[in-house]
Scaffold this active site. Sequence first.
Site, PDB file in Angstrom:
ATOM      1  N   HIS A 127      67.906 -19.621  42.067  1.00 30.35           N
ATOM      2  CA  HIS A 127      69.233 -19.258  42.593  1.00 30.35           C
ATOM      3  C   HIS A 127      69.929 -18.185  41.741  1.00 30.35           C
ATOM      4  CE1 HIS A 127      69.026 -22.364  45.569  1.00 30.35           C
ATOM      5  NE2 HIS A 127      69.035 -23.349  44.698  1.00 30.35           N
ATOM      6  N   ASP A 164      60.399 -24.759  46.828  1.00 38.96           N
ATOM      7  CA  ASP A 164      61.616 -25.559  46.627  1.00 38.96           C
ATOM      8  C   ASP A 164      62.309 -25.744  47.982  1.00 38.96           C
ATOM      9  OD1 ASP A 164      63.641 -26.197  44.090  1.00 38.96           O
ATOM     10  OD2 ASP A 164      64.711 -25.727  45.940  1.00 38.96           O
ATOM     11  N   HIS A 166      65.378 -25.591  48.633  1.00 40.51           N
ATOM     12  CA  HIS A 166      66.523 -24.684  48.797  1.00 40.51           C
ATOM     13  C   HIS A 166      66.043 -23.227  48.893  1.00 40.51           C
ATOM     14  CE1 HIS A 166      68.201 -28.247  46.623  1.00 40.51           C
ATOM     15  NE2 HIS A 166      69.148 -28.102  47.544  1.00 40.51           N
ATOM     16  N   ASP A 245      61.932 -30.744  45.429  1.00 45.65           N
ATOM     17  CA  ASP A 245      63.050 -31.456  46.055  1.00 45.65           C
ATOM     18  C   ASP A 245      62.931 -31.540  47.579  1.00 45.65           C
ATOM     19  OD1 ASP A 245      63.400 -28.732  46.034  1.00 45.65           O
ATOM     20  OD2 ASP A 245      65.376 -28.774  45.061  1.00 45.65           O
TER      21      ASP A 245
HETATM   22 ZN   LIG Z   1      66.055 -26.891  45.043  1.00 46.55          ZN
END
Ligand SMILES: [Zn+2]
Length: 308
Positions: A127, A164, A166, A245
């Site tokens: 991120h 991931d 996200h 995740d």
């Molecule tokens: Zn994540």
Amino acid sequence: MTTAIYSHPDCLRHEMGEWHPECPARLQAIADQLINAHIDDLLDHREAPMADLDAIARNHTPNAIAIAQSQPHEGDDYYPIDGDTSLNRHSYTAALRAAGAAVAATDAVIDGAIDNAFCAVRPPGHHARPSVPMGFCVFNNVAVAARHALDARGLQRVAIVDFDVHHGNGTEEAFRDDPRVLMASFFQHPLYPYTDPLPVTPNRVNVPVPAGTKGDVVRQLVQDQWLPALHAFRPQMIFISAGFDAHREDDLAGMGLVEADYAWMTQQVMDIARRYAQGRIVSCLEGGYNLSALGRSVVAHVKALAEI
Ligand SMILES: [Zn+2]
């Protein structure tokens, strides 16, 4: 196969509060599960060096580096960056170790000292935008390493695979207009960081999927979308943003992957790396917040990397 594990005790000293899911216990859970699985002794354990600022600056602006160097104000334990992200007095060193692990692993793989590597480091990276840290991340470890491979080691094409749950918004932003980098990911949508998905292009195969998506659907999209793009691109090295995740036991998101899905995805990446990239893979830990599921999933990932 020689698979290295890069880590450092400094990565345990960065923490953002007792309530925070991105916690030092994540690395301890990984270390414990590697021992429990009887594969720890088969891996080449290496200490993560601190990244040079020259390497960081290939991907991050002076503003991002200045924020990362911030210290808590006197009397405070933390320096806040955003609602989810803060720094303690050890965070900058940990962030340099995390990025340094990725860079050192890249050098060792390119030099042929090891076949591939997993960096068990934190803070995570995907991120982190070029201009500012965000979302539990300080420096974008994979992006820093990819730029090192391209700009310092002379590779011409690298792929970044991000599994991931996200969206790897920081990585996408870093390489959006760089034809030397193919990024392939899936991500639960809508979910943090709530960026609008960009259209899929030959160099950007980032596929949004709804909550509830399970491994069969993910495997199909890997086969239908990631693999053709990776074959066409012929990467000389592959980086993995290895977040765990999307596991069905992880409460930060709502997908349904299991350990076998991580093993399978890793094997697909291994096949591409063997074919085009002399097997070169550097994988870096991103998310994964259910400690048991995280440890078991990393074992599945590392076993696939090490072919054990
Ligand atoms: Zn994540």
